[in-house]
Design a protein around this motif. Structure first.
Motif, PDB file in Angstrom:
ATOM      1  N   THR B  40     -37.289  42.788  -4.673  1.00 34.11           N
ATOM      2  CA  THR B  40     -36.117  42.817  -3.799  1.00 34.11           C
ATOM      3  C   THR B  40     -35.661  41.404  -3.466  1.00 34.11           C
ATOM      4  N   GLY B  41     -34.376  41.137  -3.689  1.00 31.00           N
ATOM      5  CA  GLY B  41     -33.820  39.833  -3.355  1.00 31.00           C
ATOM      6  C   GLY B  41     -34.207  38.730  -4.317  1.00 31.00           C
ATOM      7  N   ARG B  42     -34.692  39.089  -5.488  1.00 28.62           N
ATOM      8  CA  ARG B  42     -35.096  38.101  -6.482  1.00 28.62           C
ATOM      9  C   ARG B  42     -34.441  38.422  -7.827  1.00 28.62           C
ATOM     10  N   GLY B  43     -34.473  37.453  -8.736  1.00 28.03           N
ATOM     11  CA  GLY B  43     -33.942  37.697 -10.064  1.00 28.03           C
ATOM     12  C   GLY B  43     -34.946  38.448 -10.928  1.00 28.03           C
ATOM     13  N   PRO B  44     -34.487  39.047 -12.031  1.00 29.22           N
ATOM     14  CA  PRO B  44     -35.394  39.790 -12.912  1.00 29.22           C
ATOM     15  C   PRO B  44     -36.375  38.862 -13.618  1.00 29.22           C
ATOM     16  N   VAL B  45     -37.590  39.366 -13.808  1.00 29.42           N
ATOM     17  CA  VAL B  45     -38.627  38.633 -14.530  1.00 29.42           C
ATOM     18  C   VAL B  45     -39.041  39.470 -15.726  1.00 29.42           C
ATOM     19  N   SER B  46     -39.059  38.852 -16.899  1.00 30.91           N
ATOM     20  CA  SER B  46     -39.359  39.577 -18.128  1.00 30.91           C
ATOM     21  C   SER B  46     -40.811  40.017 -18.179  1.00 30.91           C
ATOM     22  N   LEU B  47     -41.029  41.287 -18.543  1.00 29.55           N
ATOM     23  CA  LEU B  47     -42.384  41.823 -18.736  1.00 29.55           C
ATOM     24  C   LEU B  47     -42.723  41.905 -20.213  1.00 29.55           C
TER      25      LEU B  47
END
Lengths: 116, 117
Positions: B40-47
């Protein structure tokens, strides 16, 4: 992995004023940068794509005179929301892609804009 | 029209349990499929990121599968932790023959995962 930063992380501005958001690629050269906006509980929506040194390409329905994008260097792009209105309140996310980062898009942490 | 649909929309599980998130896509031509975690409130991080020829890819407790024939992908999370609470987004990249759409990302709506103690 490649790192993208955004500044500020959150900003509050009054209706009618302009606000600038910076997006920086810290450890790679972003030949292409993307700007997204995200409303609560919705997914990211692409606003525009910019290649370094060229004019940005805006998605359909995005006002280019309202959302000014500058990509003057390989590590910095800016988004200026002009004459902001409450409906512009949103979460703005940038991403960078380019040499050193391959063709992967690396996302910034986002900027929360609230227009009062 | 290129689309990515995810299910379920939201999911609540107990800490330590496993779960599987689903993704169906109609993006063509296909380049690759990515799963992102967005706090929440952050950018996407690649998994994970998978190309056409890859059926499965793991990243710690996250395992993604891809069936390019049925255009389906899944993300399996094992031994869930409280920190896994986030939105998980399936994203498909348009391939080279996509003309002006080449390289564009099509985002799913995300699955909101909540892990309770």
């Amino acid at each position: 992995g490649a790192v993208v930063s955004q500044h500020p992380s959150w900003v509050i501005c009054k209706s009618g004023t302009s606000v600038k958001i910076e997006c920086r690629s810290l450890d790679f050269q972003a030949t292409t940068m993307f700007w997204y906006r995200q409303f609560p509980k919705q997914s990211l929506m692409l606003m525009a794509t910019s290649n370094e040194g060229s004019k940005a390409t805006y998605e359909q329905g995005v006002e280019k005179d309202k959302f000014l994008i500058n990509h003057a260097s390989l590590t910095l792009s800016t988004l200026t929301v002009t004459s902001a209105h409450p409906e512009d309140s949103s979460f703005y996310i940038c991403s960078g892609s380019g040499t050193g980062g391959g063709y992967e898009q690396y996302f910034g942490p986002g900027t929360r804009l609230t227009v009062t | 029209k290129n689309q990515v649909e995810q299910s379920p929309q939201s999911l609540i599980i107990l800490e330590g349990k496993n779960c599987t998130l689903q993704c169906n896509y109609t993006v063509s031509p296909f380049s690759n499929l990515r799963w992102y975690k967005q706090d929440t409130g952050r950018g996407p991080v690649s998994l994970t990121i998978m190309t056409f020829s890859e059926n499965t890819k793991s990243n710690g407790r996250y395992t993604a599968t891809l069936d390019a024939d049925t255009k389906q992908s899944s993300l399996h999370i094992t031994a869930s932790q409280l920190s896994d609470s986030a939105s998980y987004i399936c994203v498909v990249r348009v391939g080279y023959a996509g003309g002006t759409s080449y390289g564009k990302l099509t985002f799913g709506q995300g699955t909101i995962l909540t892990v309770h103690p």
